[in-house]
Design a protein around this motif. Structure first.
Motif, PDB file in Angstrom:
ATOM      1  N   ILE A   1     -23.528  11.387  12.982  1.00 56.19           N
ATOM      2  CA  ILE A   1     -24.200  11.113  12.152  1.00 56.19           C
ATOM      3  C   ILE A   1     -24.624  13.521  11.861  1.00 56.19           C
ATOM      4  CG2 ILE A   1     -26.521  11.329  11.235  1.00 56.19           C
ATOM      5  CD1 ILE A   1     -26.359   8.537  12.146  1.00 56.19           C
ATOM      6  N   ILE A   2     -25.034  13.740  12.911  1.00 56.81           N
ATOM      7  CA  ILE A   2     -25.444  15.054  13.158  1.00 56.81           C
ATOM      8  C   ILE A   2     -24.146  15.935  12.611  1.00 56.81           C
ATOM      9  CG2 ILE A   2     -26.016  16.843  14.771  1.00 56.81           C
ATOM     10  CD1 ILE A   2     -27.634  14.667  16.279  1.00 56.81           C
ATOM     11  N   SER A   3     -23.018  15.942  13.125  1.00 61.64           N
ATOM     12  CA  SER A   3     -22.109  16.262  12.793  1.00 61.64           C
ATOM     13  C   SER A   3     -21.356  16.732  11.441  1.00 61.64           C
ATOM     14  CB  SER A   3     -20.290  15.960  13.944  1.00 61.64           C
ATOM     15  OG  SER A   3     -19.793  16.613  13.430  1.00 61.64           O
ATOM     16  N   HIS A   4     -21.642  14.720  11.179  1.00 59.27           N
ATOM     17  CA  HIS A   4     -21.071  14.832   9.905  1.00 59.27           C
ATOM     18  C   HIS A   4     -21.944  15.892   8.563  1.00 59.27           C
ATOM     19  CE1 HIS A   4     -19.751  12.942   5.639  1.00 59.27           C
ATOM     20  NE2 HIS A   4     -21.218  12.725   5.699  1.00 59.27           N
ATOM     21  N   HIS A   5     -24.461  15.716   9.038  1.00 57.11           N
ATOM     22  CA  HIS A   5     -24.753  16.371   8.806  1.00 57.11           C
ATOM     23  C   HIS A   5     -25.244  18.059   8.331  1.00 57.11           C
ATOM     24  CE1 HIS A   5     -28.818  18.272   7.337  1.00 57.11           C
ATOM     25  NE2 HIS A   5     -28.364  19.489   8.608  1.00 57.11           N
ATOM     26  N   ARG A   6     -24.363  18.556   9.239  1.00 64.35           N
ATOM     27  CA  ARG A   6     -24.182  20.322   9.781  1.00 64.35           C
ATOM     28  C   ARG A   6     -22.510  20.699   8.255  1.00 64.35           C
ATOM     29  NH1 ARG A   6     -24.544  20.794  16.232  1.00 64.35           N
ATOM     30  NH2 ARG A   6     -26.086  21.516  16.345  1.00 64.35           N
ATOM     31  N   GLN A   7     -21.921  19.623   8.845  1.00 59.40           N
ATOM     32  CA  GLN A   7     -20.936  20.243   8.440  1.00 59.40           C
ATOM     33  C   GLN A   7     -20.968  19.545   5.945  1.00 59.40           C
ATOM     34  OE1 GLN A   7     -17.478  21.046   8.276  1.00 59.40           O
ATOM     35  NE2 GLN A   7     -16.994  21.431   6.790  1.00 59.40           N
ATOM     36  N   CYS A   8     -21.713  18.958   5.758  1.00 64.41           N
ATOM     37  CA  CYS A   8     -21.977  18.437   4.456  1.00 64.41           C
ATOM     38  C   CYS A   8     -23.069  19.124   4.201  1.00 64.41           C
ATOM     39  CB  CYS A   8     -23.073  16.897   4.422  1.00 64.41           C
ATOM     40  SG  CYS A   8     -23.288  16.792   2.406  1.00 64.41           S
ATOM     41  N   LEU A   9     -23.755  20.275   5.270  1.00 68.00           N
ATOM     42  CA  LEU A   9     -24.613  21.297   4.580  1.00 68.00           C
ATOM     43  C   LEU A   9     -23.774  22.135   4.779  1.00 68.00           C
ATOM     44  CD1 LEU A   9     -27.681  21.849   4.078  1.00 68.00           C
ATOM     45  CD2 LEU A   9     -28.306  22.540   6.586  1.00 68.00           C
ATOM     46  N   TRP A  10     -22.846  22.361   4.850  1.00 69.81           N
ATOM     47  CA  TRP A  10     -22.740  24.444   4.985  1.00 69.81           C
ATOM     48  C   TRP A  10     -21.879  23.766   3.926  1.00 69.81           C
ATOM     49  CZ3 TRP A  10     -17.368  25.379   5.028  1.00 69.81           C
ATOM     50  CH2 TRP A  10     -16.303  26.543   5.760  1.00 69.81           C
TER      51      TRP A  10
ATOM     52  N   LEU B   1     -33.384  10.858  13.269  1.00 69.45           N
ATOM     53  CA  LEU B   1     -34.698  10.471  12.565  1.00 69.45           C
ATOM     54  C   LEU B   1     -35.371  11.581  10.832  1.00 69.45           C
ATOM     55  CD1 LEU B   1     -36.914   7.969  11.464  1.00 69.45           C
ATOM     56  CD2 LEU B   1     -38.202   8.940  13.841  1.00 69.45           C
ATOM     57  N   GLY B   2     -34.984  12.541  11.228  1.00 70.73           N
ATOM     58  CA  GLY B   2     -35.661  13.994   9.720  1.00 70.73           C
ATOM     59  C   GLY B   2     -34.800  13.508   8.963  1.00 70.73           C
ATOM     60  N   LEU B   3     -33.214  13.522   9.008  1.00 71.21           N
ATOM     61  CA  LEU B   3     -31.851  13.412   7.791  1.00 71.21           C
ATOM     62  C   LEU B   3     -32.658  11.983   7.198  1.00 71.21           C
ATOM     63  CD1 LEU B   3     -28.929  14.100  10.181  1.00 71.21           C
ATOM     64  CD2 LEU B   3     -30.404  15.726   8.782  1.00 71.21           C
ATOM     65  N   VAL B   4     -32.411  10.975   8.529  1.00 80.55           N
ATOM     66  CA  VAL B   4     -32.748   9.599   7.868  1.00 80.55           C
ATOM     67  C   VAL B   4     -34.043   9.830   6.567  1.00 80.55           C
ATOM     68  CG1 VAL B   4     -33.431   7.086   8.138  1.00 80.55           C
ATOM     69  CG2 VAL B   4     -32.382   8.945   9.179  1.00 80.55           C
ATOM     70  N   ILE B   5     -35.012   9.859   7.011  1.00 79.32           N
ATOM     71  CA  ILE B   5     -36.488  10.134   6.001  1.00 79.32           C
ATOM     72  C   ILE B   5     -36.486  10.660   4.926  1.00 79.32           C
ATOM     73  CG2 ILE B   5     -38.560  11.711   6.338  1.00 79.32           C
ATOM     74  CD1 ILE B   5     -38.941  11.005   9.172  1.00 79.32           C
ATOM     75  N   GLU B   6     -35.604  12.335   5.327  1.00 72.54           N
ATOM     76  CA  GLU B   6     -35.005  12.883   3.607  1.00 72.54           C
ATOM     77  C   GLU B   6     -34.129  13.755   4.233  1.00 72.54           C
ATOM     78  OE1 GLU B   6     -37.224  15.196   0.369  1.00 72.54           O
ATOM     79  OE2 GLU B   6     -38.337  15.400   2.184  1.00 72.54           O
ATOM     80  N   CYS B   7     -33.066  13.724   3.309  1.00 70.57           N
ATOM     81  CA  CYS B   7     -31.449  14.149   2.425  1.00 70.57           C
ATOM     82  C   CYS B   7     -32.280  16.038   2.556  1.00 70.57           C
ATOM     83  CB  CYS B   7     -31.200  14.440   1.971  1.00 70.57           C
ATOM     84  SG  CYS B   7     -29.847  15.140   1.476  1.00 70.57           S
ATOM     85  N   PRO B   8     -31.738  16.506   2.827  1.00 71.94           N
ATOM     86  CA  PRO B   8     -32.652  18.368   2.778  1.00 71.94           C
ATOM     87  C   PRO B   8     -31.847  18.581   1.603  1.00 71.94           C
ATOM     88  CG  PRO B   8     -31.166  18.237   5.645  1.00 71.94           C
ATOM     89  CD  PRO B   8     -31.136  17.007   4.702  1.00 71.94           C
ATOM     90  N   LEU B   9     -31.503  18.450   1.055  1.00 66.82           N
ATOM     91  CA  LEU B   9     -31.012  18.709   0.039  1.00 66.82           C
ATOM     92  C   LEU B   9     -30.764  18.322  -0.864  1.00 66.82           C
ATOM     93  CD1 LEU B   9     -27.341  20.771   0.976  1.00 66.82           C
ATOM     94  CD2 LEU B   9     -29.459  21.831   0.402  1.00 66.82           C
ATOM     95  N   GLN B  10     -32.439  16.765  -0.823  1.00 67.48           N
ATOM     96  CA  GLN B  10     -32.391  15.811  -1.133  1.00 67.48           C
ATOM     97  C   GLN B  10     -31.795  15.494  -2.300  1.00 67.48           C
ATOM     98  OE1 GLN B  10     -35.592  16.779  -1.601  1.00 67.48           O
ATOM     99  NE2 GLN B  10     -35.527  18.326  -0.081  1.00 67.48           N
ATOM    100  N   ASP B  11     -30.657  15.732  -2.412  1.00 65.93           N
ATOM    101  CA  ASP B  11     -29.369  14.164  -2.623  1.00 65.93           C
ATOM    102  C   ASP B  11     -28.186  14.043  -2.534  1.00 65.93           C
ATOM    103  OD1 ASP B  11     -28.083  12.942  -5.394  1.00 65.93           O
ATOM    104  OD2 ASP B  11     -26.847  14.785  -5.818  1.00 65.93           O
TER     105      ASP B  11
ATOM    106  N   ARG C   1     -21.650  22.266   1.280  1.00 68.79           N
ATOM    107  CA  ARG C   1     -22.382  21.989  -0.470  1.00 68.79           C
ATOM    108  C   ARG C   1     -23.343  23.600  -0.212  1.00 68.79           C
ATOM    109  NH1 ARG C   1     -26.098  16.685   0.053  1.00 68.79           N
ATOM    110  NH2 ARG C   1     -25.825  17.110  -1.986  1.00 68.79           N
ATOM    111  N   GLU C   2     -24.174  24.223   0.624  1.00 67.77           N
ATOM    112  CA  GLU C   2     -24.362  25.696   0.669  1.00 67.77           C
ATOM    113  C   GLU C   2     -23.674  26.427   0.391  1.00 67.77           C
ATOM    114  OE1 GLU C   2     -26.406  26.444   4.488  1.00 67.77           O
ATOM    115  OE2 GLU C   2     -28.043  26.014   3.937  1.00 67.77           O
ATOM    116  N   ARG C   3     -22.407  26.503   0.709  1.00 65.36           N
ATOM    117  CA  ARG C   3     -21.242  27.325  -0.155  1.00 65.36           C
ATOM    118  C   ARG C   3     -21.429  26.807  -0.943  1.00 65.36           C
ATOM    119  NH1 ARG C   3     -19.403  30.595   3.753  1.00 65.36           N
ATOM    120  NH2 ARG C   3     -17.300  31.522   2.318  1.00 65.36           N
ATOM    121  N   GLU C   4     -21.590  26.030  -1.901  1.00 62.16           N
ATOM    122  CA  GLU C   4     -20.946  25.142  -3.287  1.00 62.16           C
ATOM    123  C   GLU C   4     -22.133  26.112  -4.071  1.00 62.16           C
ATOM    124  OE1 GLU C   4     -20.318  21.022  -4.355  1.00 62.16           O
ATOM    125  OE2 GLU C   4     -18.989  21.315  -3.116  1.00 62.16           O
TER     126      GLU C   4
END
Length: 77
Positions: A57-66, A14-24, A68-71
């Motif tokens: 969804i959580i797995s996708h988020h963790r991988q995406c965040l990892w 639900l938190g991820l749906v409200i807003e992407c942690p990286l705004q985009d 994008r943060e590295r980038e």
């Protein structure tokens, strides 16, 4: 990391749906379509999701965040 309870997974998604942690959010974000719905509708849909779908969804988020943060930090794999 500790195993999340079903309630924690629902809250996290639900938190991820409200807003992407990286705004985009990326086009590949599985939560992106839900972001266009009213929060009450998103919450109802998320509460009725299968646990495997929440895990995806959580797995996708963790991988995406990892990735994008590295980038952002300019680090290689």
């Amino acid at each position: 990391m500790e195993k999340l309870t079903l309630e924690e997974k629902i809250s996290w998604v639900l938190g991820l749906v409200i807003e992407c942690p990286l705004q985009d959010p990326l086009e590949t974000c599985p939560a992106k379509e839900l972001r266009g719905l009213p929060v009450q509708d998103s919450a109802a849909l998320i509460s009725n999701m299968e646990e495997a779908q929440l895990d995806e969804i959580i797995s996708h988020h963790r991988q995406c965040l990892w990735e994008r943060e590295r980038e952002l930090l300019g680090r290689d794999g």
